[in-house]
Design a protein around this motif. Sequence first.
Motif, PDB file in Angstrom:
ATOM      1  N   LYS A 143       0.817  -1.223   0.000  1.00  0.00           N
ATOM      2  CA  LYS A 143       0.000   0.000   0.000  1.00  0.00           C
ATOM      3  C   LYS A 143       0.847   1.268   0.000  1.00  0.00           C
ATOM      4  O   LYS A 143       0.640   2.137  -0.853  1.00  0.00           O
ATOM      5  N   TYR A 149      -3.601  -3.940  -6.629  1.00  0.00           N
ATOM      6  CA  TYR A 149      -3.734  -5.335  -6.209  1.00  0.00           C
ATOM      7  C   TYR A 149      -3.388  -6.332  -7.327  1.00  0.00           C
ATOM      8  O   TYR A 149      -2.614  -7.261  -7.112  1.00  0.00           O
ATOM      9  N   GLU A 150      -3.965  -6.137  -8.517  1.00  0.00           N
ATOM     10  CA  GLU A 150      -3.793  -7.155  -9.570  1.00  0.00           C
ATOM     11  C   GLU A 150      -2.333  -7.317 -10.023  1.00  0.00           C
ATOM     12  O   GLU A 150      -1.837  -8.437 -10.074  1.00  0.00           O
ATOM     13  N   HIS A 261     -12.352 -11.691  -7.618  1.00  0.00           N
ATOM     14  CA  HIS A 261     -12.493 -11.008  -6.336  1.00  0.00           C
ATOM     15  C   HIS A 261     -13.356 -11.839  -5.391  1.00  0.00           C
ATOM     16  O   HIS A 261     -14.357 -12.414  -5.822  1.00  0.00           O
ATOM     17  N   SER A 264     -18.759 -12.426  -0.217  1.00  0.00           N
ATOM     18  CA  SER A 264     -19.658 -13.304   0.536  1.00  0.00           C
ATOM     19  C   SER A 264     -20.995 -13.343  -0.185  1.00  0.00           C
ATOM     20  O   SER A 264     -21.473 -12.306  -0.649  1.00  0.00           O
ATOM     21  N   GLY A 278     -23.829  -8.806  -2.283  1.00  0.00           N
ATOM     22  CA  GLY A 278     -24.003  -7.372  -2.023  1.00  0.00           C
ATOM     23  C   GLY A 278     -22.617  -6.754  -2.126  1.00  0.00           C
ATOM     24  O   GLY A 278     -21.739  -7.066  -1.316  1.00  0.00           O
ATOM     25  N   LYS A 280     -20.073  -3.480  -2.341  1.00  0.00           N
ATOM     26  CA  LYS A 280     -19.923  -2.048  -2.083  1.00  0.00           C
ATOM     27  C   LYS A 280     -18.951  -1.456  -3.090  1.00  0.00           C
ATOM     28  O   LYS A 280     -17.849  -1.990  -3.302  1.00  0.00           O
ATOM     29  N   THR A 286     -15.091  -2.935  -8.006  1.00  0.00           N
ATOM     30  CA  THR A 286     -16.416  -2.869  -7.383  1.00  0.00           C
ATOM     31  C   THR A 286     -17.217  -1.663  -7.904  1.00  0.00           C
ATOM     32  O   THR A 286     -18.444  -1.713  -7.922  1.00  0.00           O
ATOM     33  N   ILE A 325     -20.476  -2.973   5.031  1.00  0.00           N
ATOM     34  CA  ILE A 325     -20.685  -4.049   4.062  1.00  0.00           C
ATOM     35  C   ILE A 325     -20.497  -5.429   4.707  1.00  0.00           C
ATOM     36  O   ILE A 325     -20.871  -6.454   4.124  1.00  0.00           O
ATOM     37  N   THR A 328     -23.195  -8.518   4.626  1.00  0.00           N
ATOM     38  CA  THR A 328     -23.592  -9.510   3.602  1.00  0.00           C
ATOM     39  C   THR A 328     -23.627 -10.957   4.125  1.00  0.00           C
ATOM     40  O   THR A 328     -24.630 -11.633   3.927  1.00  0.00           O
ATOM     41  N   GLU A 440     -14.674 -12.696  10.096  1.00  0.00           N
ATOM     42  CA  GLU A 440     -14.403 -12.758   8.655  1.00  0.00           C
ATOM     43  C   GLU A 440     -13.796 -11.418   8.250  1.00  0.00           C
ATOM     44  O   GLU A 440     -14.448 -10.370   8.380  1.00  0.00           O
ATOM     45  N   HIS A 441     -12.545 -11.439   7.794  1.00  0.00           N
ATOM     46  CA  HIS A 441     -11.896 -10.202   7.345  1.00  0.00           C
ATOM     47  C   HIS A 441     -12.126 -10.039   5.849  1.00  0.00           C
ATOM     48  O   HIS A 441     -11.881 -10.961   5.089  1.00  0.00           O
ATOM     49  N   PHE A 442     -12.533  -8.869   5.429  1.00  0.00           N
ATOM     50  CA  PHE A 442     -12.737  -8.614   4.000  1.00  0.00           C
ATOM     51  C   PHE A 442     -11.458  -8.128   3.329  1.00  0.00           C
ATOM     52  O   PHE A 442     -11.383  -8.059   2.112  1.00  0.00           O
TER      53      PHE A 442
HETATM   54  C1  LIG Z   1     -13.807 -13.378   2.340  1.00  0.00           C
HETATM   55  C2  LIG Z   1     -14.162 -12.028   1.737  1.00  0.00           C
HETATM   56  C3  LIG Z   1     -15.487 -11.699   1.547  1.00  0.00           C
HETATM   57  C4  LIG Z   1     -15.811 -10.442   1.011  1.00  0.00           C
HETATM   58  N1  LIG Z   1     -17.129 -10.132   0.845  1.00  0.00           N
HETATM   59  C5  LIG Z   1     -17.453  -8.935   0.350  1.00  0.00           C
HETATM   60  C6  LIG Z   1     -18.823  -8.582   0.176  1.00  0.00           C
HETATM   61  O1  LIG Z   1     -19.744  -9.352   0.458  1.00  0.00           O
HETATM   62  N2  LIG Z   1     -19.090  -7.360  -0.347  1.00  0.00           N
HETATM   63  C7  LIG Z   1     -18.110  -6.476  -0.697  1.00  0.00           C
HETATM   64  O2  LIG Z   1     -18.422  -5.385  -1.170  1.00  0.00           O
HETATM   65  N3  LIG Z   1     -16.802  -6.770  -0.511  1.00  0.00           N
HETATM   66  C8  LIG Z   1     -16.451  -7.979  -0.009  1.00  0.00           C
HETATM   67  N4  LIG Z   1     -15.135  -8.293   0.138  1.00  0.00           N
HETATM   68  C9  LIG Z   1     -14.115  -7.293  -0.219  1.00  0.00           C
HETATM   69  C10 LIG Z   1     -13.888  -7.280  -1.721  1.00  0.00           C
HETATM   70  O3  LIG Z   1     -13.293  -8.483  -2.143  1.00  0.00           O
HETATM   71  C11 LIG Z   1     -12.951  -6.106  -2.081  1.00  0.00           C
HETATM   72  O4  LIG Z   1     -13.542  -4.914  -1.667  1.00  0.00           O
HETATM   73  C12 LIG Z   1     -12.777  -6.032  -3.565  1.00  0.00           C
HETATM   74  O5  LIG Z   1     -12.062  -7.147  -4.041  1.00  0.00           O
HETATM   75  C13 LIG Z   1     -12.003  -4.743  -3.871  1.00  0.00           C
HETATM   76  O6  LIG Z   1     -11.756  -4.707  -5.262  1.00  0.00           O
HETATM   77  P1  LIG Z   1     -11.630  -3.331  -6.062  1.00  0.00           P
HETATM   78  O7  LIG Z   1     -10.812  -3.600  -7.245  1.00  0.00           O
HETATM   79  O8  LIG Z   1     -12.964  -2.734  -6.257  1.00  0.00           O
HETATM   80  O9  LIG Z   1     -10.914  -2.382  -5.057  1.00  0.00           O
HETATM   81  P2  LIG Z   1      -9.450  -1.774  -5.113  1.00  0.00           P
HETATM   82  O10 LIG Z   1      -9.530  -0.329  -4.796  1.00  0.00           O
HETATM   83  O11 LIG Z   1      -8.703  -2.123  -6.327  1.00  0.00           O
HETATM   84  O12 LIG Z   1      -8.830  -2.528  -3.928  1.00  0.00           O
HETATM   85  C14 LIG Z   1      -9.108  -2.155  -2.607  1.00  0.00           C
HETATM   86  C15 LIG Z   1      -8.458  -3.192  -1.742  1.00  0.00           C
HETATM   87  O13 LIG Z   1      -9.237  -4.395  -1.837  1.00  0.00           O
HETATM   88  C16 LIG Z   1      -8.380  -5.518  -1.847  1.00  0.00           C
HETATM   89  N5  LIG Z   1      -8.556  -6.244  -3.113  1.00  0.00           N
HETATM   90  C17 LIG Z   1      -8.619  -5.731  -4.363  1.00  0.00           C
HETATM   91  N6  LIG Z   1      -8.772  -6.681  -5.268  1.00  0.00           N
HETATM   92  C18 LIG Z   1      -8.821  -7.831  -4.581  1.00  0.00           C
HETATM   93  C19 LIG Z   1      -8.949  -9.184  -4.969  1.00  0.00           C
HETATM   94  N7  LIG Z   1      -9.043  -9.544  -6.250  1.00  0.00           N
HETATM   95  N8  LIG Z   1      -8.930 -10.120  -3.995  1.00  0.00           N
HETATM   96  C20 LIG Z   1      -8.805  -9.774  -2.708  1.00  0.00           C
HETATM   97  N9  LIG Z   1      -8.681  -8.516  -2.280  1.00  0.00           N
HETATM   98  C21 LIG Z   1      -8.683  -7.557  -3.205  1.00  0.00           C
HETATM   99  C22 LIG Z   1      -6.979  -5.019  -1.729  1.00  0.00           C
HETATM  100  O14 LIG Z   1      -6.569  -5.015  -0.372  1.00  0.00           O
HETATM  101  C23 LIG Z   1      -7.066  -3.601  -2.209  1.00  0.00           C
HETATM  102  O15 LIG Z   1      -6.064  -2.812  -1.713  1.00  0.00           O
HETATM  103  C24 LIG Z   1     -14.792  -9.528   0.662  1.00  0.00           C
HETATM  104  C25 LIG Z   1     -13.463  -9.886   0.840  1.00  0.00           C
HETATM  105  C26 LIG Z   1     -13.149 -11.124   1.366  1.00  0.00           C
HETATM  106  C27 LIG Z   1     -11.713 -11.481   1.557  1.00  0.00           C
END
Ligand SMILES: Cc1cc2nc3c(=O)[nH]c(=O)nc-3n(C[C@H](O)[C@H](O)[C@H](O)COP(=O)(O)OP(=O)(O)OC[C@H]3O[C@@H](n4cnc5c(N)ncnc54)[C@H](O)[C@@H]3O)c2cc1C
Length: 445
Positions: A143, A149-150, A261, A264, A278, A280, A286, A325, A328, A440-442
């Motif tokens: 960060k 991330y990708e 991504h 839940s 759901g 956010k 997202t 969020i 969910t 559960e950590h997101f």
């Molecule tokens: C077990 C679990 C359940 C989740 N459930 C939900 C849900 O129900 N609803 C919801 O809105 N969000 C949920 N999330 C979070 C969601 O996965 C991230 O917000 C989303 O992947 C962010 O992607 P972005 O490209 O929009 O955001 P970005 O701005 O690109 O990324 C924000 C941050 O999200 C994380 N992230 C980005 N891409 C990924 C990826 N492919 N895999 C893992 N982390 C990533 C990174 O830490 C990054 O710094 C969950 C996450 C986990 C681990």
Amino acid sequence: MKSLLMRSPIAIALFWIGTYLLITVLPLFILLIYPPPGGGGFWVEFSVALGFIGLAMMALQFVITARINRIEASYGVDILLQFHRFTSLTAFLMVLIHPIMLFIVQPETQQLLNFFEAPWRARMAILGTLAFIVMVVTTIWRKPLRIPYEPWRMSHTILSVLAVGLGLGHALGVANYLSLFWKKMLWTAMALIALWLIIYVRLIKPWMMSKKPYLVEAVTQQRGNVWTLALRPWGHDGFCFHPGQFSWLTLGITPFSMREHPFSMSSNGDHSGRIEFGIKALGDFTRTIKDIPPGTKAYLDGPYGVFTIDRYEDTAGFVLIAGGIGITPMLSMLATAAERKDDRPYLLIYASKTWDSITFREELEALEEKLDLKIVHVLREPPEAWKGEQGYVDKALLARYMPKYKGTRQYFICAAPKMMEQVEQALHNLNVPVTQVHMEHFNLA
Ligand SMILES: Cc1cc2nc3c(=O)[nH]c(=O)nc-3n(C[C@H](O)[C@H](O)[C@H](O)COP(=O)(O)OP(=O)(O)OC[C@H]3O[C@@H](n4cnc5c(N)ncnc54)[C@H](O)[C@@H]3O)c2cc1C
């Protein structure tokens, strides 16, 4: 049908830990049975042992992160990732100490640092260690270094393959320790297993997913900048899941994309025909959800996770604590429980910013009619006439609503990291047994 998730979890978890330890110390056993010729004294042997264990631990990272259902169902993704981080750092230290110790005990080995004149086995060690250093630095400081991330995920995979591959090349090249044919076989087998896992995760699993596509049925706006993405299985039955679990979602024409991504499921776990999330709008991916047209192809890798009421059939009731969020998985648990006519008490403590931004507010109200459910909304910015809870979910607030016999409930927390930490601590201070608190950590990385 009881899934693996619910069958003697402690025995299964212990089995995997035992297997892990066995594989990590296997190289040492081999050294014990077949000591190296000549022997270089205790510190040299110790340094070599560190290198071997570090390398075995690095190779095992591919197993830990391969999303193997049987392993995942024993611990949950949170614990596995913490274990991955901890063991990777331990392996990193071992791999670094290994040459430093050698340089101190046998100063002549410092010549091996001269990359252009050193033999290939030493060059591989230098390159492998460099790959490992870059991987650790870009992961810990992703960060602050502003690495998206990708690209980080892609480089993490490439660097880990390089580090382990070059490490193995180095170990095989050091004839003293690996001259026996079958020792070479052991390390080669480890390398092949690691390679197979990469192929499995990146090629075979996506290929299997491509056989079971989904179509986007609807994208619906919810309160709080959240969008419900509803998917319908296309040409297959979809899957049932334990409410609270998550899946990896890929949108678009191919499941081979690195853009997957985790989300839940927010819908009823017993309904395989329509799976809802759901989402956010927080970042690059997202924020695009709202514009996804119905009919778009989607792929799901799941279900995963142990954050579910289904593991606790014998408990007297549940306390669900959500922030934003983090609602969910809770919605999924409540909707499923309502349809199953679960008559146990549910308490939902739900923190939001404002009254209007409470995601799924109406859906939750409807569930109050169908379940023994009490909802406590906690608002950070309440309206003027607000008589409910406000501020943060702290010990005093929890104490006001928690059941008298705290140990009879299971507690589920899903929220922003800071809130999760504070609630966990507050529950601890309220003498809630740690084994009954589930998180559960997101934010995985
Ligand atoms: C077990 C679990 C359940 C989740 N459930 C939900 C849900 O129900 N609803 C919801 O809105 N969000 C949920 N999330 C979070 C969601 O996965 C991230 O917000 C989303 O992947 C962010 O992607 P972005 O490209 O929009 O955001 P970005 O701005 O690109 O990324 C924000 C941050 O999200 C994380 N992230 C980005 N891409 C990924 C990826 N492919 N895999 C893992 N982390 C990533 C990174 O830490 C990054 O710094 C969950 C996450 C986990 C681990």
